[in-house]
Design an enzyme around this catalytic site. Sequence first.
Site, PDB file in Angstrom:
ATOM      1  N   ILE A  30     -10.450   3.474 -26.427  1.00 26.03           N
ATOM      2  CA  ILE A  30     -10.224   2.236 -27.184  1.00 26.03           C
ATOM      3  C   ILE A  30     -10.674   2.384 -28.647  1.00 26.03           C
ATOM      4  O   ILE A  30     -10.218   1.631 -29.510  1.00 26.03           O
ATOM      5  CB  ILE A  30     -10.957   1.064 -26.477  1.00 26.03           C
ATOM      6  CG1 ILE A  30     -10.327  -0.269 -26.801  1.00 26.03           C
ATOM      7  CG2 ILE A  30     -12.436   1.070 -26.783  1.00 26.03           C
ATOM      8  CD1 ILE A  30     -10.822  -1.401 -25.913  1.00 26.03           C
ATOM      9  N   ASN A  86     -20.721  13.351 -22.164  1.00 27.28           N
ATOM     10  CA  ASN A  86     -22.037  12.882 -22.568  1.00 27.28           C
ATOM     11  C   ASN A  86     -22.834  12.462 -21.342  1.00 27.28           C
ATOM     12  O   ASN A  86     -22.291  11.849 -20.421  1.00 27.28           O
ATOM     13  CB  ASN A  86     -21.901  11.694 -23.528  1.00 27.28           C
ATOM     14  CG  ASN A  86     -21.172  12.069 -24.806  1.00 27.28           C
ATOM     15  OD1 ASN A  86     -21.318  13.183 -25.303  1.00 27.28           O
ATOM     16  ND2 ASN A  86     -20.371  11.155 -25.348  1.00 27.28           N
ATOM     17  N   VAL A  95     -20.897   4.499 -21.032  1.00 26.46           N
ATOM     18  CA  VAL A  95     -20.234   4.009 -19.821  1.00 26.46           C
ATOM     19  C   VAL A  95     -20.669   4.920 -18.673  1.00 26.46           C
ATOM     20  O   VAL A  95     -20.457   6.144 -18.726  1.00 26.46           O
ATOM     21  CB  VAL A  95     -18.699   4.013 -19.967  1.00 26.46           C
ATOM     22  CG1 VAL A  95     -18.041   3.557 -18.664  1.00 26.46           C
ATOM     23  CG2 VAL A  95     -18.256   3.105 -21.119  1.00 26.46           C
ATOM     24  N   HIS A  99     -16.964  10.717 -17.496  1.00 24.69           N
ATOM     25  CA  HIS A  99     -15.670  10.863 -18.172  1.00 24.69           C
ATOM     26  C   HIS A  99     -15.750  12.057 -19.101  1.00 24.69           C
ATOM     27  O   HIS A  99     -16.779  12.315 -19.730  1.00 24.69           O
ATOM     28  CB  HIS A  99     -15.316   9.597 -18.953  1.00 24.69           C
ATOM     29  CG  HIS A  99     -16.430   9.037 -19.761  1.00 24.69           C
ATOM     30  ND1 HIS A  99     -17.444   8.277 -19.205  1.00 24.69           N
ATOM     31  CD2 HIS A  99     -16.733   9.138 -21.078  1.00 24.69           C
ATOM     32  CE1 HIS A  99     -18.300   7.945 -20.141  1.00 24.69           C
ATOM     33  NE2 HIS A  99     -17.897   8.462 -21.300  1.00 24.69           N
ATOM     34  N   HIS A 101     -14.309  13.449 -22.470  1.00 28.11           N
ATOM     35  CA  HIS A 101     -13.571  13.114 -23.687  1.00 28.11           C
ATOM     36  C   HIS A 101     -12.678  14.304 -24.027  1.00 28.11           C
ATOM     37  O   HIS A 101     -13.135  15.461 -24.018  1.00 28.11           O
ATOM     38  CB  HIS A 101     -14.527  12.914 -24.871  1.00 28.11           C
ATOM     39  CG  HIS A 101     -15.435  11.729 -24.753  1.00 28.11           C
ATOM     40  ND1 HIS A 101     -15.210  10.538 -25.417  1.00 28.11           N
ATOM     41  CD2 HIS A 101     -16.585  11.552 -24.064  1.00 28.11           C
ATOM     42  CE1 HIS A 101     -16.182   9.690 -25.152  1.00 28.11           C
ATOM     43  NE2 HIS A 101     -17.031  10.276 -24.331  1.00 28.11           N
TER      44      HIS A 101
HETATM   45  P1  5GP Z   1     -19.507   7.581 -23.801  1.00 27.98           P
HETATM   46  O1  5GP Z   1     -20.207   7.049 -25.012  1.00 27.98           O
HETATM   47  O2  5GP Z   1     -20.036   6.945 -22.519  1.00 27.98           O
HETATM   48  O3  5GP Z   1     -19.470   9.076 -23.721  1.00 27.98           O
HETATM   49  O4  5GP Z   1     -17.984   7.181 -23.957  1.00 27.98           O
HETATM   50  C1  5GP Z   1     -17.484   5.921 -23.579  1.00 27.98           C
HETATM   51  C2  5GP Z   1     -16.155   5.771 -24.270  1.00 27.98           C
HETATM   52  O5  5GP Z   1     -15.447   4.712 -23.659  1.00 27.98           O
HETATM   53  C3  5GP Z   1     -16.267   5.426 -25.757  1.00 27.98           C
HETATM   54  O6  5GP Z   1     -15.627   6.434 -26.536  1.00 27.98           O
HETATM   55  C4  5GP Z   1     -15.584   4.066 -25.875  1.00 27.98           C
HETATM   56  O7  5GP Z   1     -14.829   3.926 -27.050  1.00 27.98           O
HETATM   57  C5  5GP Z   1     -14.715   4.025 -24.629  1.00 27.98           C
HETATM   58  N1  5GP Z   1     -14.462   2.700 -24.087  1.00 27.98           N
HETATM   59  C6  5GP Z   1     -15.381   1.722 -23.883  1.00 27.98           C
HETATM   60  N2  5GP Z   1     -14.798   0.651 -23.343  1.00 27.98           N
HETATM   61  C7  5GP Z   1     -13.486   0.948 -23.191  1.00 27.98           C
HETATM   62  C8  5GP Z   1     -12.362   0.217 -22.667  1.00 27.98           C
HETATM   63  O8  5GP Z   1     -12.458  -0.932 -22.219  1.00 27.98           O
HETATM   64  N3  5GP Z   1     -11.160   0.844 -22.682  1.00 27.98           N
HETATM   65  C9  5GP Z   1     -11.015   2.124 -23.170  1.00 27.98           C
HETATM   66  N4  5GP Z   1      -9.778   2.635 -23.126  1.00 27.98           N
HETATM   67  N5  5GP Z   1     -12.045   2.836 -23.659  1.00 27.98           N
HETATM   68  C10 5GP Z   1     -13.267   2.259 -23.657  1.00 27.98           C
END
Ligand code: 5GP
Length: 120
Positions: A30, A86, A95, A99, A101
């Site tokens: 997003i 991460n 989150v 996941h 990236h």
């Molecule tokens: P993290 O910081 O946990 O490695 O990455 C979480 C990622 O999820 C972030 O890059 C953030 O932009 C993405 N993200 C958070 N909420 C949403 C959502 O509702 N939809 C999508 N498509 N991405 C999300």
Amino acid sequence: MDCLFCKIVAGEIPANRIYEDDEVIAFNDINPQAPTHALIIPRKHIDTLNAADESDKSALGAMSLAAAKIAEQQGFAQSGYRTVMNCNEHGGQTVYHIHLHLLGGKAMGWPPYQDTLKTA
Ligand code: 5GP
Ligand code: ZN
């Protein structure tokens, strides 16, 4: 379970899916940090990489293979790309459903941080 990415897997929250197979789905981030910024997630909920076990080997492998397939589809397999997972606070995880990236479509710097190295 109140998990954003489980809701995306279930279709309860919309996401722009760009790839899916038996074990993983991928959709666009997003808040993209590159021309292509996809998130590849297992259908199974796993909080962090620390919580993965032997039974998750196949899903973890499927995440990396999906990244390579998407890179090919998007046309940057040869020029190159980055995959990042991460973990927890210092890793920058926000989150808590693992996941991968996938970032591509531009050249990226290394190392990936600008801040002063901190010790735990
Ligand atoms: P993290 O910081 O946990 O490695 O990455 C979480 C990622 O999820 C972030 O890059 C953030 O932009 C993405 N993200 C958070 N909420 C949403 C959502 O509702 N939809 C999508 N498509 N991405 C999300
Ligand atoms: Zn989940």
